[in-house]
Design a protein around this motif. Structure first.
Motif, PDB file in Angstrom:
ATOM      1  N   ILE A   1       0.771  -1.078   0.081  1.00 34.61           N
ATOM      2  CA  ILE A   1       0.204   0.042   0.067  1.00 34.61           C
ATOM      3  C   ILE A   1       0.866   1.245   0.098  1.00 34.61           C
ATOM      4  N   HIS A   2       1.848   0.920   0.753  1.00 37.37           N
ATOM      5  CA  HIS A   2       2.607   2.435   1.060  1.00 37.37           C
ATOM      6  C   HIS A   2       3.533   2.586  -0.367  1.00 37.37           C
ATOM      7  N   THR A   3       4.125   1.499  -1.006  1.00 33.24           N
ATOM      8  CA  THR A   3       4.760   1.931  -2.212  1.00 33.24           C
ATOM      9  C   THR A   3       3.971   2.075  -3.369  1.00 33.24           C
ATOM     10  N   SER A   4       2.815   1.468  -3.357  1.00 35.02           N
ATOM     11  CA  SER A   4       1.877   1.667  -4.618  1.00 35.02           C
ATOM     12  C   SER A   4       1.226   3.027  -4.280  1.00 35.02           C
ATOM     13  N   LEU A   5       0.907   3.512  -3.272  1.00 33.88           N
ATOM     14  CA  LEU A   5       0.106   4.920  -3.189  1.00 33.88           C
ATOM     15  C   LEU A   5       0.858   6.131  -2.613  1.00 33.88           C
ATOM     16  N   SER A   6       2.059   5.832  -2.278  1.00 29.22           N
ATOM     17  CA  SER A   6       2.905   6.947  -1.668  1.00 29.22           C
ATOM     18  C   SER A   6       3.190   8.200  -2.591  1.00 29.22           C
ATOM     19  N   GLN A   7       3.082   7.916  -4.000  1.00 29.37           N
ATOM     20  CA  GLN A   7       3.231   9.007  -4.999  1.00 29.37           C
ATOM     21  C   GLN A   7       2.074   9.513  -5.543  1.00 29.37           C
ATOM     22  N   ILE A   8       0.873   9.024  -4.928  1.00 26.73           N
ATOM     23  CA  ILE A   8      -0.308   9.715  -5.599  1.00 26.73           C
ATOM     24  C   ILE A   8      -1.292  10.075  -4.285  1.00 26.73           C
ATOM     25  N   LEU A   9      -1.059   9.740  -2.976  1.00 29.98           N
ATOM     26  CA  LEU A   9      -1.850   9.922  -2.004  1.00 29.98           C
ATOM     27  C   LEU A   9      -0.957  10.755  -0.912  1.00 29.98           C
ATOM     28  N   SER A  10      -1.794  11.483  -0.221  1.00 27.83           N
ATOM     29  CA  SER A  10      -1.094  12.224   1.036  1.00 27.83           C
ATOM     30  C   SER A  10      -0.954  10.809   2.099  1.00 27.83           C
ATOM     31  N   VAL A  11      -0.150  11.086   3.301  1.00 31.89           N
ATOM     32  CA  VAL A  11      -0.100  10.082   4.265  1.00 31.89           C
ATOM     33  C   VAL A  11      -1.497   9.789   4.949  1.00 31.89           C
ATOM     34  N   ASP A  12      -2.021  10.812   5.175  1.00 33.07           N
ATOM     35  CA  ASP A  12      -3.523  10.710   5.990  1.00 33.07           C
ATOM     36  C   ASP A  12      -4.112   9.761   4.926  1.00 33.07           C
ATOM     37  N   GLU A  13      -4.442  10.028   3.591  1.00 32.48           N
ATOM     38  CA  GLU A  13      -5.155   9.328   2.728  1.00 32.48           C
ATOM     39  C   GLU A  13      -4.720   7.904   2.793  1.00 32.48           C
ATOM     40  N   ILE A  14      -3.428   7.548   2.620  1.00 34.92           N
ATOM     41  CA  ILE A  14      -2.804   6.143   2.693  1.00 34.92           C
ATOM     42  C   ILE A  14      -3.141   5.445   3.947  1.00 34.92           C
ATOM     43  N   ILE A  15      -2.954   6.129   5.055  1.00 29.71           N
ATOM     44  CA  ILE A  15      -3.589   5.551   6.360  1.00 29.71           C
ATOM     45  C   ILE A  15      -5.074   5.137   6.386  1.00 29.71           C
ATOM     46  N   GLN A  16      -5.814   6.010   5.651  1.00 22.90           N
ATOM     47  CA  GLN A  16      -7.291   5.572   5.573  1.00 22.90           C
ATOM     48  C   GLN A  16      -7.481   4.414   4.621  1.00 22.90           C
ATOM     49  N   ARG A  17      -6.682   4.400   3.627  1.00 15.03           N
ATOM     50  CA  ARG A  17      -6.737   3.142   2.675  1.00 15.03           C
ATOM     51  C   ARG A  17      -6.357   1.874   3.526  1.00 15.03           C
ATOM     52  N   TYR A  18      -5.240   1.979   4.392  1.00 11.84           N
ATOM     53  CA  TYR A  18      -4.687   0.996   5.099  1.00 11.84           C
ATOM     54  C   TYR A  18      -5.838   0.327   5.849  1.00 11.84           C
ATOM     55  N   ASN A  19      -6.447   1.468   6.811  1.00 11.53           N
ATOM     56  CA  ASN A  19      -7.331   0.904   7.888  1.00 11.53           C
ATOM     57  C   ASN A  19      -8.502   0.184   6.960  1.00 11.53           C
ATOM     58  N   LEU A  20      -8.916   0.892   5.974  1.00 13.40           N
ATOM     59  CA  LEU A  20     -10.064   0.063   5.365  1.00 13.40           C
ATOM     60  C   LEU A  20      -9.794  -1.351   4.907  1.00 13.40           C
ATOM     61  N   PHE A  21      -8.451  -1.361   4.184  1.00 19.10           N
ATOM     62  CA  PHE A  21      -7.964  -2.910   4.069  1.00 19.10           C
ATOM     63  C   PHE A  21      -7.905  -3.441   5.314  1.00 19.10           C
ATOM     64  N   MET A  22      -7.383  -3.393   6.411  1.00 19.14           N
ATOM     65  CA  MET A  22      -7.309  -3.941   7.547  1.00 19.14           C
ATOM     66  C   MET A  22      -8.825  -4.527   7.836  1.00 19.14           C
ATOM     67  N   LYS A  23      -9.549  -3.473   7.863  1.00 26.39           N
ATOM     68  CA  LYS A  23     -10.918  -3.901   8.415  1.00 26.39           C
ATOM     69  C   LYS A  23     -11.530  -5.101   7.352  1.00 26.39           C
ATOM     70  N   ARG A  24     -11.336  -4.831   6.028  1.00 32.64           N
ATOM     71  CA  ARG A  24     -11.605  -5.901   4.956  1.00 32.64           C
ATOM     72  C   ARG A  24     -11.311  -7.111   5.155  1.00 32.64           C
ATOM     73  N   SER A  25      -9.732  -7.232   5.468  1.00 36.84           N
ATOM     74  CA  SER A  25      -8.912  -8.470   5.646  1.00 36.84           C
ATOM     75  C   SER A  25      -9.385  -9.074   6.966  1.00 36.84           C
ATOM     76  N   GLU A  26      -9.452  -8.253   7.799  1.00 38.68           N
ATOM     77  CA  GLU A  26     -10.203  -8.858   9.188  1.00 38.68           C
ATOM     78  C   GLU A  26     -11.546  -9.682   9.010  1.00 38.68           C
ATOM     79  N   GLU A  27     -12.398  -9.017   8.186  1.00 39.45           N
ATOM     80  CA  GLU A  27     -13.566  -9.709   8.007  1.00 39.45           C
ATOM     81  C   GLU A  27     -13.502 -11.031   7.166  1.00 39.45           C
ATOM     82  N   HIS A  28     -12.487 -10.960   6.063  1.00 36.31           N
ATOM     83  CA  HIS A  28     -11.974 -12.143   5.300  1.00 36.31           C
ATOM     84  C   HIS A  28     -11.685 -13.156   6.106  1.00 36.31           C
TER      85      HIS A  28
END
Length: 170
Positions: free
Chosen positions: A136-163
């Protein structure tokens, strides 16, 4: 590129390997030159991939065709949103595939001696999530802010925990 004039008229149908060696060498030299000279495209401090550039051009074209004035930042935000969503969707699919590949249905592996060895699911999931965080960091660090990356990561964590909860309850 090719000696037969009839085939030359439809060169796009020819296999690259059937072309003259001098032409192929020149084509590869040109490709190398383009790659060496091409600079990354940056707009509003965001790196724009070729796919994003194409999507941006399509956004502008759509706006112009509908007799609107293209708005650079709104279009860029939409393209960045689409690209980051595509990256996250691909990552989620990859995560699920890796879990399926690593963990058999009974959550155990057979050792070389034929003994069943239980899998520490929590450790497997945490390792996969750590890999995902790096991606997530390497793929998104050039197009998103740190806050946006953290939001994406948190969403991913939630979905991965559900799975993973679904897998553990099976």
């Amino acid at each position: 590129p090719i000696a037969d004039e009839a085939r030359l008229a439809h060169i796009e149908d020819e296999d690259f390997e059937s072309l003259k060696p001098e032409f192929k060498e020149g084509a590869w030299d040109f490709v190398k030159w383009v790659h060496a000279k091409a600079k990354p495209k940056i707009l509003a401090n965001k790196y724009i991939s070729p796919q994003m550039l194409l999507n941006l051009a399509m956004e502008y074209t759509e706006q112009i065709n509908s007799k609107e004035t293209p708005t650079v930042m709104t279009s860029l935000d939409r393209v960045v949103q689409q690209e980051s969503q595509r990256i996250m969707d691909d990552l989620e699919v990859d995560f699920k595939e890796r879990i399926s590949d690593l963990i058999p249905q009974d959550f155990g592996f057979m050792t070389e001696s034929g003994q069943r060895e239980d899998v520490d699911l929590k450790e497997v999931f945490n390792n996969l999530r750590l890999d995902a965080m790096k991606l997530i960091h390497t793929s998104l660090s050039q197009i998103l802010s740190v806050d946006e990356i953290i939001q994406r990561y948190n969403l991913f964590m939630k979905r991965s925990e559900e799975h993973t909860s679904e897998l553990q309850s099976q």
